[in-house]
Write a protein that holds these residues in place. Structure first.
Motif, PDB file in Angstrom:
ATOM      1  N   UNK A  85       0.830  -1.212  -0.033  1.00  0.00           N
ATOM      2  CA  UNK A  85      -0.121   0.029  -0.104  1.00  0.00           C
ATOM      3  C   UNK A  85       0.830   1.166   0.055  1.00  0.00           C
ATOM      4  N   UNK A  86       2.096   1.189   0.466  1.00  0.00           N
ATOM      5  CA  UNK A  86       3.059   2.402   0.432  1.00  0.00           C
ATOM      6  C   UNK A  86       2.675   3.215   1.546  1.00  0.00           C
ATOM      7  N   UNK A  87       2.488   2.582   2.676  1.00  0.00           N
ATOM      8  CA  UNK A  87       2.127   3.481   4.145  1.00  0.00           C
ATOM      9  C   UNK A  87       2.925   2.697   5.184  1.00  0.00           C
ATOM     10  N   UNK A  88       3.394   3.147   5.905  1.00  0.00           N
ATOM     11  CA  UNK A  88       3.781   2.797   7.199  1.00  0.00           C
ATOM     12  C   UNK A  88       3.011   1.714   7.746  1.00  0.00           C
ATOM     13  N   UNK A  89       3.201   0.747   8.778  1.00  0.00           N
ATOM     14  CA  UNK A  89       2.346  -0.146   9.175  1.00  0.00           C
ATOM     15  C   UNK A  89       1.495   0.289  10.330  1.00  0.00           C
ATOM     16  N   UNK A  90       1.946   1.329  10.832  1.00  0.00           N
ATOM     17  CA  UNK A  90       1.403   1.898  12.224  1.00  0.00           C
ATOM     18  C   UNK A  90       0.114   2.496  11.877  1.00  0.00           C
ATOM     19  N   UNK A  91      -0.216   2.910  10.430  1.00  0.00           N
ATOM     20  CA  UNK A  91      -1.536   3.434   9.984  1.00  0.00           C
ATOM     21  C   UNK A  91      -2.481   2.321   9.593  1.00  0.00           C
ATOM     22  N   UNK A  92      -2.053   1.168   9.716  1.00  0.00           N
ATOM     23  CA  UNK A  92      -3.305   0.067   9.485  1.00  0.00           C
ATOM     24  C   UNK A  92      -4.042  -0.257  10.830  1.00  0.00           C
ATOM     25  N   UNK A  93      -5.385  -0.453  10.753  1.00  0.00           N
ATOM     26  CA  UNK A  93      -5.988  -0.942  11.750  1.00  0.00           C
ATOM     27  C   UNK A  93      -6.711  -1.970  11.339  1.00  0.00           C
ATOM     28  N   UNK A  94      -6.784  -3.313  12.158  1.00  0.00           N
ATOM     29  CA  UNK A  94      -7.556  -4.573  11.922  1.00  0.00           C
ATOM     30  C   UNK A  94      -9.059  -4.562  12.484  1.00  0.00           C
TER      31      UNK A  94
END
Length: 375
Positions: A85-94
């Motif tokens: 996705x080209x974003x840092x992992x800390x911007x994902x929420x599952x």
């Protein structure tokens, strides 16, 4: 407690007054109700090819450790997605499905009497989740030819609503917003408005268009979040797992403060990791749905029941009569579709693109139902 109110005021009355979400009918219930072994379930937009064959072994592999809590940080899945996705992992929420994320987000950001703007017909949980927070929903209808009402959206955004939800491809219609129209919408949004781009069906969009809205959203200056799910193109509806991509890590962190601590199960995580690795299966699903959608749409047009343009794994068509009546006739034949009950669209229904046999059974049952009216 009283007979008229067994809860004795325990639950907020405005919540008890909410309409129930129409989640479709289970196969088990329909088999029992109709006495049929085979029921054609085309009311919930499930994957016609099921999930990747890699999923079952992946779930089996985690069973020895099922007594332990799952990885709350979803490390492996987070790493795979953030890279692509080209974003840092800390911007994902599952979360347990993207609709769970809608509920969490609305509880987080909405105050009583805040406004949520969306386009209708729409996914019913947008309004229901807004009502949970005592917020109000402003619903802007699609144009008569099923285009997004861009001018009306821009006008509504001038009022600085707390949330604007845009689903593309739209459930239940199936149409996608054009990139230039999406650009106009984003440019009109005030920094106080949270933009929610629901891409639950984004994997079904053709190659040349897929991902373009998200890439534009990444350049948006205000707060935003994109919602995605493993329920549709990945075929994991029964596992319940979805995720959000936030404009900033602070929003993702806030989501984890509100969601339950171990919101995504270990089998769901393992299944999602395996399904995501099998992009060939996703591509095969997309190609199959595209071919069958075109075929079913042509058959509907031939019957005088024109469908809206669709980039999803479903069709939204004009029944030319109350959709509930037609859906009930199909139900008696063991075929389930979703009659739409939203005000102004009661003559429309949504049918999932199933496998070839199920699609043929739907079209045959539909012709029989229409012929029965003519007798």
């Amino acid at each position: 407690m009283t007979e008229t109110d067994p809860l004795n005021g325990l639950v907020r009355p405005e919540l008890l007054a909410l309409a129930d979400y129409n989640a479709g009918v289970s196969l088990e219930k329909m088999r029992s109700e109709l006495g049929l072994e085979r029921v054609i379930k085309l009311d919930s937009n499930e994957n016609p090819l099921s999930c990747s064959p890699r999923v079952a072994p992946a779930i089996a592999a985690v069973q020895p450790g099922i007594f332990r809590y799952p990885d709350r940080e979803e490390l492996r899945l987070r790493e795979m997605l953030s890279k692509d996705l080209g974003v840092t992992g800390d911007r994902l929420a599952f979360t347990a499905g993207s609709e769970d994320l809608v509920s969490i987000l609305f509880r987080m950001v909405l105050r009583p009497d805040d406004e949520v703007v969306t386009v209708v017909p729409a996914f019913g949980l947008y309004e229901i989740c807004a009502q949970h927070a005592s917020a109000v929903t402003r619903k802007i209808p699609f144009t008569a030819d099923w285009r997004f009402p861009v001018e009306e959206i821009v006008s509504a955004l001038a009022g600085r609503p707390r949330v604007f939800v845009l689903c593309s491809p739209c459930n239940p219609v199936g149409v996608s917003i054009a990139l230039e129209d999406f650009d106009r919408v984003l440019n009109a949004a005030h920094p106080d408005t949270l933009i929610v781009l629901d891409e639950a069906y984004g994997e079904f969009v053709k190659d040349s268009e897929r991902g373009r809205l998200f890439e534009r959203l990444k350049r948006h200056d205000g707060p935003w979040i994109a919602l995605r799910t493993f329920s549709k193109a990945y075929g994991l509806a029964g596992l319940r797992i979805g995720y959000g991509i936030a404009f900033h890590s602070a929003l993702a962190e806030a989501i984890y403060k509100v969601r339950s601590p171990f919101n995504v199960s270990a089998p769901a995580l393992a299944g999602a990791e395996a399904a995501y690795r099998d992009q060939d299966h996703v591509a095969a699903t997309r190609d199959f749905v595209s071919r069958e959608r075109q075929r079913v749409a042509g058959a509907l047009r031939d019957m005088g029941l024109p469908p809206a343009p669709s980039d999803g794994n479903f069709l939204f068509f004009d029944c030319g009569r109350p959709a509930r009546t037609l859906a009930q006739r199909l139900r008696q034949k063991g075929v389930l579709i979703k009659a739409w009950t939203e005000a102004g669209y009661e003559n429309h229904a949504r049918v999932t693109i199933g496998n070839t046999e199920d699609n043929d059974s739907f079209l045959t049952a539909l012709r029989e139902a229409l012929d029965g009216e003519a007798e």
